[in-house]
Write a protein that holds these residues in place. Structure first.
Motif, short mmCIF file in Angstrom:
data_model
loop_
_atom_site.label_atom_id
_atom_site.label_comp_id
_atom_site.label_asym_id
_atom_site.label_seq_id
_atom_site.Cartn_x
_atom_site.Cartn_y
_atom_site.Cartn_z
N ALA A 72 2.35 24.19 52.83
CA ALA A 72 1.81 23.14 51.75
C ALA A 72 0.48 22.65 52.28
O ALA A 72 0.41 22.52 53.18
CB ALA A 72 3.05 22.00 52.03
N ASP A 73 -0.03 22.30 51.18
CA ASP A 73 -1.49 21.92 51.04
C ASP A 73 -1.26 20.53 50.39
O ASP A 73 -1.43 20.58 48.99
CB ASP A 73 -2.36 22.90 50.66
N GLY A 74 -1.20 19.29 51.10
CA GLY A 74 -1.02 18.11 50.29
C GLY A 74 -2.18 17.69 49.62
O GLY A 74 -2.20 17.06 48.48
N ALA A 75 -3.50 18.23 49.94
CA ALA A 75 -4.53 17.86 49.22
C ALA A 75 -4.66 18.71 47.91
O ALA A 75 -5.53 18.01 47.09
CB ALA A 75 -5.79 18.17 49.96
N LYS A 76 -4.01 19.86 47.64
CA LYS A 76 -4.05 20.32 46.50
C LYS A 76 -2.67 20.21 45.87
O LYS A 76 -2.79 20.84 44.65
CB LYS A 76 -4.42 21.80 46.79
N ASN A 77 -1.77 19.64 46.45
CA ASN A 77 -0.42 19.64 45.94
C ASN A 77 -0.01 20.76 45.65
O ASN A 77 0.73 21.25 44.62
CB ASN A 77 -0.56 18.81 44.53
N THR A 78 -0.01 21.74 46.43
CA THR A 78 0.02 23.33 46.29
C THR A 78 1.00 23.58 47.25
O THR A 78 0.69 23.32 48.47
CB THR A 78 -1.12 24.07 46.06
N VAL A 79 1.97 24.55 47.16
CA VAL A 79 3.00 25.23 48.16
C VAL A 79 2.70 26.75 47.95
O VAL A 79 2.63 26.97 46.84
CB VAL A 79 4.38 24.68 47.90
N TYR A 80 2.59 27.30 49.23
CA TYR A 80 2.45 28.93 49.14
C TYR A 80 3.66 29.46 49.84
O TYR A 80 4.15 28.93 50.83
CB TYR A 80 1.00 28.99 50.09
#
Length: 121
Positions: A72-80
């Motif tokens: 997860a990248d919290g800065a981008k609100n994205t989960v990979y």
């Protein structure tokens, strides 16, 4: 409005790799567990992996352990979902979903539209 948008699916040969992305909007990203689930034709939907954005805990179903990685990248609100060494049996529509609270017993409230992953032999 809460929304999850997936991307990154496609066609790949067995042994290849794909990375799926799930970008969330309209929800408190850090409070949610984000999961990847998949459904193949004629089969029930199954959970593949999930991550708690509260504490970073992760879960993988046995069939993908050692091959898939969720992050997860919290800065981008994205989960990979990084998928390596793909197998034909990984072919399915992959969905991301979000539910409040920790991993255990999470109930997903929000769903993405799904992205097709096809692995050829």
């Amino acid at each position: 409005e809460e929304q999850l948008v997936e991307s990154g699916g496609g066609l790949v040969q067995a042994g290849g790799s794909l990375r799926l992305s799930c970008t969330a909007s309209g929800l408190s990203f850090d409070e949610y567990t984000i999961g990847w689930l998949r459904q193949a034709p004629g089969k029930v939907r199954e959970g593949v992996a999930c991550v708690s954005n509260r504490n970073g805990d992760t879960y993988y179903t046995d069939s993908v352990k050692g091959r898939f990685t969720i992050s997860a990248d919290g800065a981008k609100n994205t989960v990979y979902l990084q998928m390596n060494n793909l197998k034909p049996e990984d072919t399915a529509v992959y969905y991301c979903a979000a539910g409040p609270g920790p991993l255990g017993g999470v109930s997903y409230d929000y769903w993405g539209q799904g992205t097709q992953v096809t692995v050829s032999s």
